[in-house]
Design a protein around this motif. Sequence first.
Motif, PDB file in Angstrom:
ATOM      1  N   VAL A 169     -38.940  20.467 -24.853  1.00  0.00           N
ATOM      2  CA  VAL A 169     -39.843  21.985 -24.143  1.00  0.00           C
ATOM      3  C   VAL A 169     -40.127  20.826 -22.819  1.00  0.00           C
ATOM      4  CG1 VAL A 169     -41.310  23.720 -23.166  1.00  0.00           C
ATOM      5  CG2 VAL A 169     -39.675  24.344 -25.215  1.00  0.00           C
ATOM      6  N   PHE A 221     -42.452  20.965 -36.971  1.00  0.00           N
ATOM      7  CA  PHE A 221     -42.001  22.322 -36.005  1.00  0.00           C
ATOM      8  C   PHE A 221     -42.449  21.641 -34.596  1.00  0.00           C
ATOM      9  CE2 PHE A 221     -40.937  26.159 -33.307  1.00  0.00           C
ATOM     10  CZ  PHE A 221     -39.469  25.778 -32.738  1.00  0.00           C
ATOM     11  N   GLU A 222     -43.397  22.586 -34.521  1.00  0.00           N
ATOM     12  CA  GLU A 222     -43.962  22.150 -32.891  1.00  0.00           C
ATOM     13  C   GLU A 222     -44.231  20.994 -32.235  1.00  0.00           C
ATOM     14  OE1 GLU A 222     -46.076  24.698 -31.681  1.00  0.00           O
ATOM     15  OE2 GLU A 222     -45.498  26.260 -33.351  1.00  0.00           O
ATOM     16  N   TYR A 255     -40.654  21.416 -30.856  1.00  0.00           N
ATOM     17  CA  TYR A 255     -40.491  22.350 -29.636  1.00  0.00           C
ATOM     18  C   TYR A 255     -41.536  21.999 -28.183  1.00  0.00           C
ATOM     19  CZ  TYR A 255     -42.006  26.220 -27.223  1.00  0.00           C
ATOM     20  OH  TYR A 255     -41.913  27.028 -26.026  1.00  0.00           O
ATOM     21  N   ASN A 256     -42.593  21.025 -28.423  1.00  0.00           N
ATOM     22  CA  ASN A 256     -43.340  19.800 -27.220  1.00  0.00           C
ATOM     23  C   ASN A 256     -42.232  18.855 -27.013  1.00  0.00           C
ATOM     24  OD1 ASN A 256     -45.663  22.037 -27.461  1.00  0.00           O
ATOM     25  ND2 ASN A 256     -46.785  20.509 -29.148  1.00  0.00           N
TER      26      ASN A 256
END
Length: 214
Positions: free
Chosen positions: A208, A200-201, A204-205
């Motif tokens: 975004v 997920f990270e 997300y990165n």
Amino acid sequence: MNKTIELVNLWGAFEEQHPTGSIEDFCRHHLAKQSQQNTQGTLVGGTVPPVNDGLLLKIIGRISKLNMNYANIALKGTCLNQIEEFGMLYTIKQEKNPRKTEIIYANLFELSSGTDMLNRLKTRGLIVEYNDMEDKRSKRIELTEKGEIAVETCKVKILKNAAMMVHDLTDDDKELCIQLLKTIEIKFSSMWQKHKEKDFEEIYNEVVETTETK
């Protein structure tokens, strides 16, 4: 402030957030922000998220679930058991003879659960499956005569349910909601397949940073 300057500033702020928005979209957006409706009842069940991001998504999620609940009631007495089955059949009708995987992913299913649903529809005589002449590893799907009748019968009920769910919104309200939310749907519909196996990270990165660099 001069009203012309105020209007230009409002338009600039809207255009920055919604670069594809039309003048009509801007007017709907501005009127919606100005209108104060007296809403009765409690907003969302359980805990109300403390930030607007979470509250917006919880409202969308609850509306989606409520829509499914009412649609499933509307489908009682038909040969379909749930709105997801209608979505599958309607995709097939629109695409004529799509590949099995195209139907599954278009309806945001995992391959296994989507395959199970298509198999149940096939068992009930609503669709037929055959080999793809261009790719022997793939299967194509078509509606049977029974499936065609089911789609047309259930379409009336699904549209009636949709009209009921948004009955209190004006046409301008609906257009504004579509304008504001369609970019999210388009964006993530095109990405969710490639994100399934990622952390997920990392997702997300990627999302975004991509947004912030535009």
